[in-house]
Design an enzyme around this catalytic site. Structure first.
Site, PDB file in Angstrom:
ATOM      1  N   GLU B 128       0.903  -1.313  -0.126  1.00 17.86           N
ATOM      2  CA  GLU B 128       0.082   0.009   0.103  1.00 17.86           C
ATOM      3  C   GLU B 128       0.865   1.092  -0.126  1.00 17.86           C
ATOM      4  O   GLU B 128       0.415   2.171  -0.640  1.00 17.86           O
ATOM      5  CB  GLU B 128      -1.009  -0.107   1.213  1.00 17.86           C
ATOM      6  CG  GLU B 128      -1.954  -0.853   1.313  1.00 17.86           C
ATOM      7  CD  GLU B 128      -3.406  -0.236   0.279  1.00 17.86           C
ATOM      8  OE1 GLU B 128      -2.915  -0.189  -0.913  1.00 17.86           O
ATOM      9  OE2 GLU B 128      -4.251   0.267   0.736  1.00 17.86           O
ATOM     10  N   THR B 181      -4.290   8.515  -5.052  1.00 11.70           N
ATOM     11  CA  THR B 181      -4.419   8.746  -3.691  1.00 11.70           C
ATOM     12  C   THR B 181      -3.393   9.775  -3.062  1.00 11.70           C
ATOM     13  O   THR B 181      -3.876  10.431  -2.064  1.00 11.70           O
ATOM     14  CB  THR B 181      -3.894   7.329  -2.933  1.00 11.70           C
ATOM     15  OG1 THR B 181      -4.891   6.360  -3.287  1.00 11.70           O
ATOM     16  CG2 THR B 181      -4.422   7.191  -1.588  1.00 11.70           C
TER      17      THR B 181
END
Lengths: 308, 308
Positions: B128, B181
């Protein structure tokens, strides 16, 4: 019923992770109040014993809250208040909240209980405003409802009663110096780091989860504050030392009660709370500050009738 | 076992009140991955179908996570990855989290399950980081564990599985525009108002309480965000219109999924989710944006084995 005598507990609010949101009553200390119906439609404080609070009905939190009630309810009588003020004002254990809750509860009973619990909380809050400027319910809601109580929102007023683990006990030390709630609020920053806010959110969430699962260890790991304690602890003599003693002797957590200067610790079982009481009292005895301490179950009881 | 085929669900994270803290899997979309043991102790991505992701093992989240795992576990083999990338990257429904979770889960199975769930989450998080810069677990934890999952803390990593009300359904619209993101995080303020932080705390607390009490109405009143939505919604075409449709048609709440541009709504029962799906799809059809929608139960299932 023309007269009622009530006991209204002191309360610990904020409770580390729940700034402005969480509170619970302490069983062993609270204000007592005798409220009597009078023919004359006015409010009178006929007597105050214990700690000094104003006799002027526009300055005393009990009667400020009562005034709002009777403006709305328009009863066919007045009320006389005889207040035994056991909680020192500005102590951080809900002194004004206790008095405001007592008078609202008493008048409601004397009028045949026309108000719901949430309505009582909303009137008691009116008294709170006088002492802390901001409207908040995290003392009056637990004082009136008992148990661990969460203020979901102020406007509209929404209160949640959280489950209280059976073995949860509380130690409180009240150093006898006054910290005005309004000043204690002033020293807080208006803004906080987004990261700290997120930590507080997850910590409070896990606290609520720990109550439902009766997981004392998780509860302990959730009694942290990332927003307030670091600012307010400066106002509290020996805060770090108290917290050190509490955590080193099995407390689940330890933080500031309300806006201080009182400090609380939560424990599983009464023994640890008593032990911490002894050790912290020893520390304070040598400090030169006057103080009181309390050990209490997290009580399911809020304000109650002592006699009619 | 020399080969495994796994399905790893997309996930909705943040979930209005739980920025960086909360997430759940969507049942109807996820990445698929075939992972095969190889004699050569190396990692190879031999094939990618569906949306395009890097074949370079140091740039693909699946192999970044896998690399960390094998550095630690030192298996006597390598791994070949065949990725069917069903979730569009940058969609806000945990695209990278799905892939990272899939590879960690698959390798763990192929090695005889040496890792605990929490250890799997910690490795998947390493993947991530590559896509979002900050380490976070609110996609990989629900992808690996299933159900409504709360990240109590990142360091040390602590994850709580919250109860999932049985009738809770989810509608998601994924507008086919990419929002990185990292950019979506950049536009957030570093600081927030203390008052907003407190609101978020109480709202998340009441959300957790609503799950335990299976109180759908309270759950609905808790699906609010006071910190993030107002900043990120600017990146999402027709956000206010989608939210308006959802709330006017019985959604318990509606907000941004992850860092956007996907938007989710929660409902009690599948009928309302289907209804909202029809109405929002109609709106989007006329907007000119390409999009996908999903309706799903809040599934208790995370990553799962499709075949061995």
């Amino acid at each position: 019923m023309n007269q009622i005598k009530v006991f209204s507990p002191a309360t610990v609010s904020n409770v580390a992770c729940g700034f402005d949101v969480l509170g619970f009553p302490i069983d062993s200390i609270g204000d007592e109040m005798i409220v009597r119906k009078t023919k004359k439609k006015s409010l009178v404080i006929s007597n105050v014993t214990g700690y000094s609070v104003p006799l002027d009905i526009d300055k005393n939190v009990s009667t400020i809250a009562a005034k709002k009630m009777i403006e709305q309810l328009k009863p066919d009588c007045g009320f006389d208040f005889n207040i035994k003020k056991n909680i020192i004002p500005g102590s951080g254990i809900g002194s004004s909240g206790s008095s405001a809750s007592a008078s609202v509860y008493a008048i409601n009973k004397l009028l045949g209980s026309p108000l719901s619990e949430i309505e009582m909380v909303s009137y008691a809050m009116k008294g709170e405003v006088a002492s802390s400027i901001t409207e908040h319910a995290d003392n009056v809601a637990p004082a009136l409802m008992g148990g661990l109580v969460m203020v979901k929102s102020i406007s509209p007023l929404e209160i949640l009663k959280l489950p209280t683990p059976k073995d949860l006990y509380c130690f409180v030390i009240n150093p006898k110096i006054e910290v005005k709630t309004s000043y204690s609020r002033e020293i807080l920053p208006k803004e906080v780091k987004l990261k700290s806010a997120t930590k507080q959110v997850s910590t409070f969430g896990s606290f609520v989860h720990s109550l439902h699962t009766e997981d004392y260890e998780l509860l302990g790991r959730s009694l942290n504050d990332y927003l307030i304690e670091k600012h307010r602890k400066k106002l509290i003599p020996l805060f770090d030392e108290i917290k050190g003693i509490a955590l080193n002797n099995g407390a689940l957590g330890c933080s500031i009660s309300g806006s201080g200067p009182s400090v609380f610790a939560l424990t599983k079982g009464i023994e640890k709370a008593n032990e911490i009481n002894l050790l912290v009292s020893d520390l304070y005895k040598t400090s030169g500050y006057d103080f009181s301490t309390y050990v209490s179950k997290i009580s399911e009881n809020g304000v109650r009738t002592l006699s009619i």
